[in-house]
Motif scaffolding. Structure first.
Motif, PDB file in Angstrom:
ATOM      1  N   LEU A 151       0.836  -1.206   0.000  1.00  8.09           N
ATOM      2  CA  LEU A 151       0.000   0.000   0.000  1.00  8.09           C
ATOM      3  C   LEU A 151       0.870   1.255   0.000  1.00  8.09           C
ATOM      4  O   LEU A 151       0.572   2.221  -0.713  1.00  8.09           O
ATOM      5  CB  LEU A 151      -0.941  -0.002   1.207  1.00  8.09           C
ATOM      6  N   PHE A 159      -4.426  -7.450   1.918  1.00  6.49           N
ATOM      7  CA  PHE A 159      -4.462  -6.312   0.999  1.00  6.49           C
ATOM      8  C   PHE A 159      -5.845  -5.668   1.026  1.00  6.49           C
ATOM      9  O   PHE A 159      -5.977  -4.449   1.168  1.00  6.49           O
ATOM     10  CB  PHE A 159      -4.103  -6.781  -0.414  1.00  6.49           C
ATOM     11  N   SER A 209      -8.172   4.143   1.317  1.00  9.14           N
ATOM     12  CA  SER A 209      -7.015   4.662   0.589  1.00  9.14           C
ATOM     13  C   SER A 209      -7.383   4.871  -0.879  1.00  9.14           C
ATOM     14  O   SER A 209      -8.484   4.545  -1.317  1.00  9.14           O
ATOM     15  CB  SER A 209      -5.839   3.692   0.684  1.00  9.14           C
ATOM     16  N   VAL A 248      -6.245  -1.612   2.259  1.00 10.06           N
ATOM     17  CA  VAL A 248      -6.493  -0.546   1.276  1.00 10.06           C
ATOM     18  C   VAL A 248      -7.771   0.245   1.565  1.00 10.06           C
ATOM     19  O   VAL A 248      -8.023   1.252   0.909  1.00 10.06           O
ATOM     20  CB  VAL A 248      -6.543  -1.088  -0.183  1.00 10.06           C
ATOM     21  N   ALA A 294      -6.507   3.174  -3.154  1.00 11.65           N
ATOM     22  CA  ALA A 294      -6.643   1.857  -3.789  1.00 11.65           C
ATOM     23  C   ALA A 294      -7.799   1.055  -3.192  1.00 11.65           C
ATOM     24  O   ALA A 294      -7.856  -0.170  -3.362  1.00 11.65           O
ATOM     25  CB  ALA A 294      -5.341   1.079  -3.676  1.00 11.65           C
ATOM     26  N   GLU A 295      -8.729   1.734  -2.514  1.00 16.88           N
ATOM     27  CA  GLU A 295      -9.855   0.991  -1.920  1.00 16.88           C
ATOM     28  C   GLU A 295     -10.591   0.197  -3.002  1.00 16.88           C
ATOM     29  O   GLU A 295     -10.924   0.731  -4.053  1.00 16.88           O
ATOM     30  CB  GLU A 295     -10.824   1.955  -1.215  1.00 16.88           C
ATOM     31  N   GLU A 333       0.482   3.983  -2.869  1.00 22.01           N
ATOM     32  CA  GLU A 333       0.091   5.377  -2.614  1.00 22.01           C
ATOM     33  C   GLU A 333       1.108   6.347  -3.201  1.00 22.01           C
ATOM     34  O   GLU A 333       0.749   7.343  -3.835  1.00 22.01           O
ATOM     35  CB  GLU A 333      -0.071   5.606  -1.103  1.00 22.01           C
TER      36      GLU A 333
END
Lengths: 113, 295
Positions: A11, A48, A55, A52, A57-58, A15
């Motif tokens: 992550l 993961f 974030s 996430v 990347a959710e 990010e």
């Protein structure tokens, strides 16, 4: 469960890379994981998805490309494929093998908008 | 999760103090540089030009790069000070702490020693070390299953080990997770006891692959056990053909002489690396410590 630490490291890289690459949403994260890396991929997927949340990347999909394991066989004096550490040489049946590939753990790329 | 430095958990404590980063995060040694390159490949799956098109961003970065950078920073610190750092790994109950206590008793006149103790909870192990008069810092990882380079960097700061000393890092008792995390040590030493199975190297190969030395502990019990020590050694060498093996009993003292000689020899090498790196000669290993030692 060091997969949680690994997922947090992924992550962090995602990010930072999304910021540098100008992505505001990450839809897919692609990893390369060697067969002989000390990672349980199903545990990594679970962790993961958990880390996430909240974030950039959710909800992102995690694509894992598995890289083959290889080892140097002292008997054959060549690199041979292996499925796991401790395997015997598939050519000569010898046990003197030094792993030389398949321990990779890399973030390959991201897809997003 | 600590966002100041990116450490993975807020449950970590060092000597009971929460690892909260109220300080300025100055380790006294620099962290490595980020050499990753980010090539934007532009629209990859764009169905329509303009905003909102999906793009691929190449990353090509090792997942544990951050830990490895911090481990290298620790390694440069150890090299610059001539410190031998050993990372002791094993299952819970293999006798790591007893081994440390007995090692300290025998080496303390010879070599300055200091200890980083890693456990999920309690300061019991650090207390046992301190009872010998040796300085110890306890890292409690909370739910964490391993020490990482960042925790060890902070612990070593608190420990302030002297030049040409030995820092023993007792990792969390776990034969799986600590294998993946470089702490900046010179060697991983795996402790396996005869009350475990001789097939442990085959069952948990990553740790035995990562270690330079295996100490087969509790060998005083061999006459009472069905444990095949030769088979155990063969299994370890099947995983790691270059692993060294020493048979010891930390409790009874058998075989400890060879282990102490191994530590003394490794400590001399660490001192040699300091002298060579301070003279700008490089340490001979494939690392960048010489450049940093000069800087």
């Amino acid at each position: 469960m060091h997969e949680m630490s690994i997922a947090e490291s992924v992550l962090g890289i995602v990010e930072e890379s999304a910021r540098r690459g100008g992505l505001s949403r990450v839809r897919e994260v692609r990893l390369e994981i060697g067969r002989l890396a000390a990672v349980e991929t199903e545990a990594l997927r679970f962790c993961f998805d958990a880390v996430v949340r909240g974030s950039v990347a959710e909800g992102a999909a995690l694509a894992i490309d598995e890289l083959p394991g290889t080892a140097w066989c002292f008997g054959c004096s060549r690199t041979v494929p292996v499925e796991a550490r401790g395997d015997l040489c598939p050519r000569c049946g010898g046990s003197q093998l030094q792993v030389n590939g398949g321990t990779e753990m890399r973030v390959k790329d991201l897809l997003g908008t | 999760m600590c966002t100041t430095c990116g450490c993975g958990t807020d449950q970590v404590t060092i000597d009971g103090k929460t690892h909260s980063h109220g300080h300025d995060h100055d380790h006294g040694h620099e962290h490595g540089h980020d050499h990753s390159h980010h090539h934007d490949h532009g629209p990859a799956h764009s169905h329509a030009a303009g905003v909102g098109a999906e793009r691929a961003v190449a990353v090509e970065r090792d997942i544990l790069a951050k830990n490895d950078e911090e481990a290298n920073a620790n390694r440069r610190f150890f090299t610059a000070k001539g410190i031998l750092a050993l990372n002791l790994v094993s299952s819970p109950g293999s006798g790591k702490t007893t081994l440390l206590v007995e090692t300290i008793k025998r080496l303390s006149g010879d070599l300055p020693l200091a200890v980083v103790e890693g456990d999920q909870q309690t300061s019991n192990d650090a207390d046992r070390i301190r009872a010998t008069g040796t300085k110890a810092v306890q890292v409690n990882t909370g739910k964490g299953c391993h020490l990482d380079a960042h925790m060890v960097g902070h612990a070593v700061e608190a420990l302030a080990p002297p030049q040409d000393s030995v820092v023993m890092i007792e990792n969390v008792g776990n034969l799986v997770c600590p294998a993946a995390f470089d702490l900046g040590e010179a060697h991983k030493v795996v402790v396996l006891s005869t009350t475990e199975g001789e097939d442990k190297p085959l069952k948990y190969p990553d740790m035995f692959a990562a270690a330079d030395l295996m100490l087969l502990n509790k060998c005083d019990l061999l006459p009472h056990l069905a444990f095949d020590a030769d088979l155990c050694e063969a299994n370890a060498r099947r995983i790691n053909p270059s692993i060294q093996v020493l048979r010891v009993s930390a409790l009874k003292g058998e075989g400890l002489g060879a282990w102490l000689d191994w530590v003394r020899s490794a400590a001399r090498e660490a001192r040699g690396r300091r002298i060579r790196s301070s003279a700008g000669m490089g340490c001979g290993a494939a690392c960048t410590c010489a450049e940093t030692a000069k800087a």
